[in-house]
Write a protein that holds these residues in place. Sequence first.
Motif, PDB file in Angstrom:
ATOM      1  N   ILE A  36     -18.745  25.976 -18.703  1.00  0.00           N
ATOM      2  CA  ILE A  36     -19.220  25.965 -17.859  1.00  0.00           C
ATOM      3  C   ILE A  36     -18.248  25.451 -16.589  1.00  0.00           C
ATOM      4  O   ILE A  36     -16.903  25.526 -16.550  1.00  0.00           O
ATOM      5  CB  ILE A  36     -18.586  24.039 -18.599  1.00  0.00           C
ATOM      6  N   GLN A  75     -24.154  18.592 -20.649  1.00  0.00           N
ATOM      7  CA  GLN A  75     -22.773  19.853 -20.686  1.00  0.00           C
ATOM      8  C   GLN A  75     -22.669  20.052 -21.658  1.00  0.00           C
ATOM      9  O   GLN A  75     -21.832  20.411 -21.836  1.00  0.00           O
ATOM     10  CB  GLN A  75     -21.969  18.581 -19.312  1.00  0.00           C
ATOM     11  N   ASP A  84     -17.965  23.274 -13.577  1.00  0.00           N
ATOM     12  CA  ASP A  84     -17.051  21.410 -12.752  1.00  0.00           C
ATOM     13  C   ASP A  84     -16.774  21.781 -11.961  1.00  0.00           C
ATOM     14  O   ASP A  84     -15.018  21.419 -13.257  1.00  0.00           O
ATOM     15  CB  ASP A  84     -17.632  20.719 -14.412  1.00  0.00           C
ATOM     16  N   PHE A 102     -22.185  23.100 -12.645  1.00  0.00           N
ATOM     17  CA  PHE A 102     -22.908  21.459 -12.442  1.00  0.00           C
ATOM     18  C   PHE A 102     -22.369  21.405 -10.952  1.00  0.00           C
ATOM     19  O   PHE A 102     -21.186  21.227 -10.462  1.00  0.00           O
ATOM     20  CB  PHE A 102     -22.421  20.897 -13.529  1.00  0.00           C
TER      21      PHE A 102
END
Length: 217
Positions: free
Chosen positions: A77, A67, A79, A55
């Motif tokens: 993920i 997400q 991020d 991201f």
Amino acid sequence: MSLTGELVDWHQEQRCQKAVEALGQNGFIASYCRSKEEAGNYIVRHAADATTVGFGGSRTISDLGVQAVFAAQGKEILDHGIPELTSAQKMGIMRRQLTCDLFLTSSNAITLSGWLVNIDGNGNRVAALTFGPARVIVVAGRNKLVDGDLAAAIQRVKNSAAPPNAKRLGCNTPCAKTGFCADCNSPERICRITHIMDRKPRVAVIHVLIVNDDLGL
């Protein structure tokens, strides 16, 4: 919806479709989305085989809610915007985003001639946008479209995107206080790298979704 609203949506759709056509001619996989929900569904479908999802710090992507969907699916993920991360952890995540299966971001401005224009502070976002991830999906609302040339796109970034982003990030810059670009020399200046993508890079796979809705900054 009122007649005025219908006419505004019709006019904006024509602009969106023009940008999609130009982006396709410039080598991108470009699609028109009527709503942010449609854009979110597109991303989820095209992320089916992705294990790691990066991201790029985009409010547009955050507002799509994908997400949480990916986390529920067990995807990793990446991020770097999670508040409790240390500087070293953030740097490590940004580096891993360069080789993730899917990188999600927006663009600060997109011209109707199909150019993506971005201005970064660190360069991690435009680096991942340009080369590295197996697939990139860029989502931009109609508010990011620019009718004019490169100069108009840069003006949009500095006048409309940078000040609220600097305020969001808590930067000690003039624009974060006044709302107007001062072309400052602040140590916390976020406008440091101007990135212009007028054609899709040869080995990159980049999808660009143009949404007929106002999204992000």
